[in-house]
Design a protein around this motif. Structure first.
Motif, PDB file in Angstrom:
ATOM      1  N   ARG A  96      47.400 -16.000  -3.407  1.00  0.00           N
ATOM      2  CA  ARG A  96      46.599 -15.618  -4.563  1.00  0.00           C
ATOM      3  C   ARG A  96      45.188 -15.283  -4.127  1.00  0.00           C
ATOM      4  O   ARG A  96      44.721 -15.720  -3.095  1.00  0.00           O
ATOM      5  N   GLY A  97      44.526 -14.515  -4.937  1.00  0.00           N
ATOM      6  CA  GLY A  97      43.114 -14.244  -4.719  1.00  0.00           C
ATOM      7  C   GLY A  97      42.881 -12.956  -3.950  1.00  0.00           C
ATOM      8  O   GLY A  97      43.749 -12.099  -3.842  1.00  0.00           O
ATOM      9  N   THR A  98      41.683 -12.842  -3.423  1.00  0.00           N
ATOM     10  CA  THR A  98      41.278 -11.648  -2.682  1.00  0.00           C
ATOM     11  C   THR A  98      40.609 -12.059  -1.379  1.00  0.00           C
ATOM     12  O   THR A  98      40.293 -13.226  -1.170  1.00  0.00           O
ATOM     13  N   TYR A  99      40.412 -11.064  -0.521  1.00  0.00           N
ATOM     14  CA  TYR A  99      39.674 -11.286   0.712  1.00  0.00           C
ATOM     15  C   TYR A  99      38.899 -10.016   1.035  1.00  0.00           C
ATOM     16  O   TYR A  99      39.158  -8.952   0.482  1.00  0.00           O
ATOM     17  N   ILE A 100      37.951 -10.129   1.926  1.00  0.00           N
ATOM     18  CA  ILE A 100      37.151  -8.998   2.369  1.00  0.00           C
ATOM     19  C   ILE A 100      37.655  -8.595   3.751  1.00  0.00           C
ATOM     20  O   ILE A 100      37.661  -9.412   4.680  1.00  0.00           O
ATOM     21  N   LYS A 113      37.050  -5.189  -0.570  1.00  0.00           N
ATOM     22  CA  LYS A 113      37.731  -6.298  -1.227  1.00  0.00           C
ATOM     23  C   LYS A 113      39.195  -5.916  -1.420  1.00  0.00           C
ATOM     24  O   LYS A 113      39.508  -4.849  -1.921  1.00  0.00           O
ATOM     25  N   ARG A 114      40.094  -6.776  -0.983  1.00  0.00           N
ATOM     26  CA  ARG A 114      41.532  -6.492  -1.069  1.00  0.00           C
ATOM     27  C   ARG A 114      42.262  -7.692  -1.680  1.00  0.00           C
ATOM     28  O   ARG A 114      41.847  -8.828  -1.532  1.00  0.00           O
ATOM     29  N   GLY A 115      43.371  -7.380  -2.324  1.00  0.00           N
ATOM     30  CA  GLY A 115      44.231  -8.434  -2.848  1.00  0.00           C
ATOM     31  C   GLY A 115      44.909  -9.147  -1.689  1.00  0.00           C
ATOM     32  O   GLY A 115      45.329  -8.520  -0.714  1.00  0.00           O
ATOM     33  N   ALA A 116      45.006 -10.454  -1.782  1.00  0.00           N
ATOM     34  CA  ALA A 116      45.585 -11.240  -0.680  1.00  0.00           C
ATOM     35  C   ALA A 116      47.097 -11.301  -0.731  1.00  0.00           C
ATOM     36  O   ALA A 116      47.726 -11.793   0.172  1.00  0.00           O
ATOM     37  N   ALA A 156      50.489 -12.081  -8.026  1.00  0.00           N
ATOM     38  CA  ALA A 156      50.991 -13.221  -8.786  1.00  0.00           C
ATOM     39  C   ALA A 156      51.411 -14.332  -7.831  1.00  0.00           C
ATOM     40  O   ALA A 156      51.590 -14.112  -6.635  1.00  0.00           O
ATOM     41  N   PHE A 157      51.589 -15.511  -8.388  1.00  0.00           N
ATOM     42  CA  PHE A 157      51.939 -16.655  -7.564  1.00  0.00           C
ATOM     43  C   PHE A 157      53.367 -16.595  -7.061  1.00  0.00           C
ATOM     44  O   PHE A 157      53.684 -17.087  -5.999  1.00  0.00           O
TER      45      PHE A 157
END
Length: 176
Positions: A46-50, A56-59, A70-71
């Motif tokens: 979940r979440g994002t990262y750089i 910024k990208r979806g993890a 989604a989980f």
């Protein structure tokens, strides 16, 4: 290559998946979704990262290809689910008995695989070009190692009972 493993893919209903490889090199098969089978559910990050460029990208897994951030994901399938399943079972076996070699693990999962599909596709050595030695079976493989450990403990002394108990707990937790 002695440490490689070639696997086929079967549907959750113990049939060959249309997209599976086949041939004499197949060791075992592992279940995946496949047409007509039950879907594979997995969790996702979940979440994002750089990223390295500052974007910024979806993890989550494969953003934009039908997967979301989604989980969980119930449409997970193909080699993306079958290969990690086999790798996880191998890791479980190594966690029970870390001194196993990769060849011993391969031999063990072949020996404990359960036959599926048309019995006529298996040769006298119990190998099928479609399923290898059968569908990988985590519980049977873990039990085979535990039986070996139990035998060794019984032959050596009663002082290793805590080692046996720990191995049994690890196997039972991982095989569920």
């Amino acid at each position: 290559m002695p440490s490689s493993h070639n696997q086929g893919i079967c549907k959750s209903r113990d049939q060959k998946a249309d997209y599976s490889n086949y041939g004499s090199e197949i060791s075992v098969c592992a279940p995946s979704s496949g047409a007509g089978g039950w879907r594979i559910t997995t969790s996702d990050v979940r979440g994002t990262y750089i990223d390295q460029s500052g974007n910024k990208r979806g993890a989550g897994y494969s953003q934009g290809q039908g997967y979301t951030n989604a989980f969980d994901r119930s449409g997970f399938g193909g080699t993306s689910s079958a290969c990690p399943l086999v790798a996880g079972i191998c890791a479980l076996l190594f966690s029970i008995k870390p001194d196993l070699t990769s060849q011993q693990v391969k031999d063990l999962i072949q020996k404990t695989a359960r036959r599926i599909g048309d019995g006529a596709s298996y040769d006298p050595q119990s190998h099928s070009p479609y399923y290898g030695y059968g569908c990988i079976d985590a519980a049977s493989a873990a039990q085979a190692i535990l039986s070996e450990i139990t035998k060794q403990v019984d032959e050596n002394s009663d002082d290793d009972s805590d080692v046996l108990e720990m191995a049994q707990e690890t196997a039972l937790a991982g095989a569920q």
